[in-house]
Design a protein around this motif. Structure first.
Motif, PDB file in Angstrom:
ATOM      1  N   GLY A   1       0.792  -1.220   0.000  1.00 51.36           N
ATOM      2  CA  GLY A   1       0.000   0.000   0.000  1.00 51.36           C
ATOM      3  C   GLY A   1       0.824   1.268   0.000  1.00 51.36           C
ATOM      4  N   LYS A   2       2.136   1.112   0.190  1.00 47.84           N
ATOM      5  CA  LYS A   2       2.992   2.304   0.180  1.00 47.84           C
ATOM      6  C   LYS A   2       3.136   2.844  -1.228  1.00 47.84           C
ATOM      7  N   ARG A   3       3.244   4.168  -1.296  1.00 46.97           N
ATOM      8  CA  ARG A   3       3.514   4.798  -2.578  1.00 46.97           C
ATOM      9  C   ARG A   3       4.841   5.529  -2.522  1.00 46.97           C
ATOM     10  N   GLY A   4       5.525   5.539  -3.631  1.00 49.34           N
ATOM     11  CA  GLY A   4       6.782   6.267  -3.675  1.00 49.34           C
ATOM     12  C   GLY A   4       7.264   6.417  -5.097  1.00 49.34           C
ATOM     13  N   GLU A   5       8.297   7.231  -5.215  1.00 52.47           N
ATOM     14  CA  GLU A   5       8.859   7.476  -6.540  1.00 52.47           C
ATOM     15  C   GLU A   5       9.893   6.401  -6.866  1.00 52.47           C
ATOM     16  N   VAL A   6       9.888   5.950  -8.095  1.00 52.88           N
ATOM     17  CA  VAL A   6      10.886   4.983  -8.552  1.00 52.88           C
ATOM     18  C   VAL A   6      12.215   5.713  -8.700  1.00 52.88           C
ATOM     19  N   ILE A   7      13.212   5.281  -7.914  1.00 56.75           N
ATOM     20  CA  ILE A   7      14.497   5.954  -8.017  1.00 56.75           C
ATOM     21  C   ILE A   7      15.503   5.170  -8.851  1.00 56.75           C
ATOM     22  N   ASN A   8      15.172   3.923  -9.144  1.00 61.96           N
ATOM     23  CA  ASN A   8      16.050   3.145 -10.020  1.00 61.96           C
ATOM     24  C   ASN A   8      15.275   1.976 -10.604  1.00 61.96           C
ATOM     25  N   VAL A   9      15.568   1.647 -11.844  1.00 65.23           N
ATOM     26  CA  VAL A   9      14.985   0.465 -12.474  1.00 65.23           C
ATOM     27  C   VAL A   9      16.134  -0.458 -12.861  1.00 65.23           C
ATOM     28  N   LEU A  10      16.101  -1.678 -12.330  1.00 56.48           N
ATOM     29  CA  LEU A  10      17.130  -2.658 -12.649  1.00 56.48           C
ATOM     30  C   LEU A  10      16.546  -3.598 -13.704  1.00 56.48           C
ATOM     31  N   LEU A  11      16.747  -3.218 -14.953  1.00 57.29           N
ATOM     32  CA  LEU A  11      16.098  -3.912 -16.067  1.00 57.29           C
ATOM     33  C   LEU A  11      16.405  -5.402 -16.095  1.00 57.29           C
ATOM     34  N   GLU A  12      17.670  -5.755 -15.917  1.00 55.01           N
ATOM     35  CA  GLU A  12      18.070  -7.160 -16.048  1.00 55.01           C
ATOM     36  C   GLU A  12      17.454  -8.020 -14.955  1.00 55.01           C
ATOM     37  N   ASP A  13      17.308  -7.464 -13.769  1.00 53.96           N
ATOM     38  CA  ASP A  13      16.745  -8.217 -12.649  1.00 53.96           C
ATOM     39  C   ASP A  13      15.226  -8.089 -12.586  1.00 53.96           C
ATOM     40  N   ARG A  14      14.678  -7.219 -13.415  1.00 51.44           N
ATOM     41  CA  ARG A  14      13.253  -6.896 -13.353  1.00 51.44           C
ATOM     42  C   ARG A  14      12.858  -6.460 -11.936  1.00 51.44           C
ATOM     43  N   ARG A  15      13.673  -5.587 -11.373  1.00 50.72           N
ATOM     44  CA  ARG A  15      13.425  -5.061 -10.044  1.00 50.72           C
ATOM     45  C   ARG A  15      13.483  -3.542 -10.075  1.00 50.72           C
ATOM     46  N   VAL A  16      12.817  -2.940  -9.100  1.00 50.11           N
ATOM     47  CA  VAL A  16      12.842  -1.484  -8.997  1.00 50.11           C
ATOM     48  C   VAL A  16      13.193  -1.079  -7.570  1.00 50.11           C
ATOM     49  N   VAL A  17      13.773   0.103  -7.459  1.00 46.13           N
ATOM     50  CA  VAL A  17      14.032   0.679  -6.147  1.00 46.13           C
ATOM     51  C   VAL A  17      13.063   1.835  -5.982  1.00 46.13           C
ATOM     52  N   VAL A  18      12.257   1.766  -4.916  1.00 42.98           N
ATOM     53  CA  VAL A  18      11.215   2.770  -4.705  1.00 42.98           C
ATOM     54  C   VAL A  18      11.498   3.507  -3.407  1.00 42.98           C
TER      55      VAL A  18
END
Ligand SMILES: [Zn+2]
Length: 115
Positions: free
Chosen positions: A22-39
């Motif tokens: 339920g948390k919202r935040g801005e995406v500060i990084n997208v790790l394309l190869e891992d299909r992960r994001v840092v929020v």
């Protein structure tokens, strides 16, 4: 599968760690190869740092450093800037051959931005 989330997007956590749901935040990084994001503000990890001694002989303790760990991209949904609701992302083709991301909510459907 194409990654539809981009750096700078606001996303909502829809699954994963309970404390992050339920948390919202801005995406500060997208790790394309891992299909992960840092929020921002999500999946906070704490790193403990050792005490260090300055040249003057004083002990300083940088203490705990907090940082955001990456989470799986499937755990977040884009928050539509028009309706403010988490949505799947669609694409709309433009006459000039360009493409825009669009909100997939039936009662909104607004364009989000050009890709
Ligand atoms: Zn919308």
């Amino acid at each position: 599968m194409r990654v539809k989330i981009r750096k700078g997007d606001t996303v909502e956590v829809i699954s994963g760690r309970l404390e992050d749901k339920g948390k919202r935040g801005e995406v500060i990084n997208v790790l394309l190869e891992d299909r992960r994001v840092v929020v921002q503000g999500v999946n906070i990890r704490t790193k403990h740092q050792k005490q260090v001694q300055t040249q003057a002989g004083r002990n300083i303790n940088p203490g705990r450093i907090q940082f955001e760990g990456p989470i799986d991209i499937s755990n977040v949904m884009l928050v539509c800037p028009a309706c403010g609701e988490p949505t799947r992302v669609g694409y709309r083709l433009l006459a000039d051959g360009g493409k825009v991301r669009a909100c997939r909510r039936a009662n909104c459907g607004k364009d989000i931005d050009r890709v």
